[in-house]
Scaffold this motif. Structure first.
Motif, PDB file in Angstrom:
ATOM      1  N   MET A   1      -2.056  -8.250  -4.751  1.00  5.87           N
ATOM      2  CA  MET A   1      -1.553  -6.897  -4.789  1.00  5.87           C
ATOM      3  C   MET A   1      -0.105  -6.958  -5.280  1.00  5.87           C
ATOM      4  O   MET A   1       0.709  -7.712  -4.764  1.00  5.87           O
ATOM      5  N   ARG A   2       0.193  -6.126  -6.260  1.00  7.04           N
ATOM      6  CA  ARG A   2       1.540  -6.107  -6.821  1.00  7.04           C
ATOM      7  C   ARG A   2       2.290  -4.821  -6.504  1.00  7.04           C
ATOM      8  O   ARG A   2       3.504  -4.770  -6.567  1.00  7.04           O
ATOM      9  N   LYS A   3       1.528  -3.764  -6.189  1.00 10.31           N
ATOM     10  CA  LYS A   3       2.165  -2.483  -5.914  1.00 10.31           C
ATOM     11  C   LYS A   3       1.536  -1.864  -4.671  1.00 10.31           C
ATOM     12  O   LYS A   3       0.318  -1.855  -4.521  1.00 10.31           O
ATOM     13  N   PHE A   4       2.384  -1.361  -3.773  1.00 15.55           N
ATOM     14  CA  PHE A   4       1.925  -0.705  -2.555  1.00 15.55           C
ATOM     15  C   PHE A   4       2.527   0.690  -2.525  1.00 15.55           C
ATOM     16  O   PHE A   4       3.742   0.852  -2.500  1.00 15.55           O
ATOM     17  N   LEU A   5       1.651   1.712  -2.574  1.00 18.96           N
ATOM     18  CA  LEU A   5       2.109   3.097  -2.598  1.00 18.96           C
ATOM     19  C   LEU A   5       2.168   3.654  -1.179  1.00 18.96           C
ATOM     20  O   LEU A   5       1.226   3.508  -0.407  1.00 18.96           O
ATOM     21  N   ILE A   6       3.271   4.297  -0.866  1.00 17.87           N
ATOM     22  CA  ILE A   6       3.452   4.973   0.414  1.00 17.87           C
ATOM     23  C   ILE A   6       3.721   6.433   0.105  1.00 17.87           C
ATOM     24  O   ILE A   6       4.530   6.760  -0.759  1.00 17.87           O
ATOM     25  N   SER A   7       3.027   7.306   0.821  1.00 14.41           N
ATOM     26  CA  SER A   7       3.247   8.736   0.625  1.00 14.41           C
ATOM     27  C   SER A   7       4.667   9.091   1.050  1.00 14.41           C
ATOM     28  O   SER A   7       5.106   8.741   2.144  1.00 14.41           O
ATOM     29  N   SER A   8       5.375   9.769   0.193  1.00 10.19           N
ATOM     30  CA  SER A   8       6.760  10.125   0.502  1.00 10.19           C
ATOM     31  C   SER A   8       6.812  11.051   1.707  1.00 10.19           C
ATOM     32  O   SER A   8       5.940  11.887   1.914  1.00 10.19           O
ATOM     33  N   SER A   9       7.829  10.905   2.511  1.00 10.59           N
ATOM     34  CA  SER A   9       7.991  11.724   3.703  1.00 10.59           C
ATOM     35  C   SER A   9       8.497  13.113   3.376  1.00 10.59           C
ATOM     36  O   SER A   9       8.301  14.040   4.147  1.00 10.59           O
ATOM     37  N   SER A  10       9.176  13.234   2.259  1.00 16.15           N
ATOM     38  CA  SER A  10       9.753  14.537   1.913  1.00 16.15           C
ATOM     39  C   SER A  10       9.750  14.724   0.403  1.00 16.15           C
ATOM     40  O   SER A  10       9.578  13.782  -0.356  1.00 16.15           O
ATOM     41  N   SER A  11       9.970  15.944   0.010  1.00 19.89           N
ATOM     42  CA  SER A  11      10.049  16.256  -1.416  1.00 19.89           C
ATOM     43  C   SER A  11      11.457  15.959  -1.916  1.00 19.89           C
ATOM     44  O   SER A  11      12.390  15.789  -1.125  1.00 19.89           O
ATOM     45  N   TYR A  12      11.617  15.920  -3.222  1.00 18.84           N
ATOM     46  CA  TYR A  12      12.951  15.737  -3.790  1.00 18.84           C
ATOM     47  C   TYR A  12      13.879  16.854  -3.330  1.00 18.84           C
ATOM     48  O   TYR A  12      15.028  16.629  -2.980  1.00 18.84           O
ATOM     49  N   ARG A  13      13.337  18.075  -3.303  1.00 21.44           N
ATOM     50  CA  ARG A  13      14.135  19.238  -2.884  1.00 21.44           C
ATOM     51  C   ARG A  13      14.638  19.074  -1.445  1.00 21.44           C
ATOM     52  O   ARG A  13      15.813  19.268  -1.159  1.00 21.44           O
TER      53      ARG A  13
END
Length: 190
Positions: A1-13
């Protein structure tokens, strides 16, 4: 595995908003709002840990986009508690409850019965709805407000703030029924 995606806790805004709030107070706040640039810095060599999904204004919009993907049903983890022996979410922590409420609003709850304790959620649905409404109004909780907006978008009935506040203070539906009987008793005696 080379990339592990984590759902962001917040939006950019939201990240920018909270960063500016803390900066104005003279506080260096290294919390979920800065995960987008912290995670790549702490990734081990050979593995990129990436916070993904901050382009969506709310967690609910992210969920709407991906909820029907088979890979999501297989790998989604909302839990901050402990997973059960089969690897499913606990179903009782705040994040699991909110996720089940979002799934209920989206009409997807039945599809997740092997992942969450749906019968527990259904028995206490009104209590959980009241909790979200109360927290949105008293603590100005952004995730609760986004759940309320999602409910409005899908014409999902949520309790009023007054009802939610009474429900929580009186201990649930049985106390409300007793209160109604007392109110009816007094109104009939006039």
């Amino acid at each position: 595995m080379r990339k592990f995606l984590i759902s962001s806790s917040s939006s950019y805004r939201d990240s920018l908003y909270y960063h500016n709030q803390m900066y104005a107070k003279g506080v260096l706040w290294l919390d979920e709002w800065c995960e987008g640039f912290l995670l790549p810095m702490v990734s081990p060599i050979g593995l990129d840990i990436v916070s993904d999904g901050a382009q969506y204004p709310s967690k609910n919009e992210k969920i709407e986009k991906v909820i029907n993907l088979p890979i999501v049903r297989k790998h989604l983890r909302a839990c901050t508690g402990f997973f059960d022996e089969s690897g499913n979410d606990c179903g009782y922590c705040k994040k699991c409850i909110r996720m089940m409420l979002i799934l209920d609003i989206l009409g997807q709850l039945d599809k997740w019965e092997n992942h969450f304790p749906i019968s527990y959620f259904r028995r206490r649905r009104r209590y959980f709805q009241c909790d979200v409404v109360r927290l949105a109004h008293t603590d100005d909780d952004l995730s609760c407000w986004s759940i309320i907006r999602l409910a409005e978008k899908y014409n999902y009935k949520m309790p009023s703030y007054t009802y939610a506040k009474c429900y929580k203070q009186l201990g649930g539906v049985y106390s409300l029924l007793r209160l109604k009987k007392v109110r009816d008793l007094f109104s009939s005696s006039k």
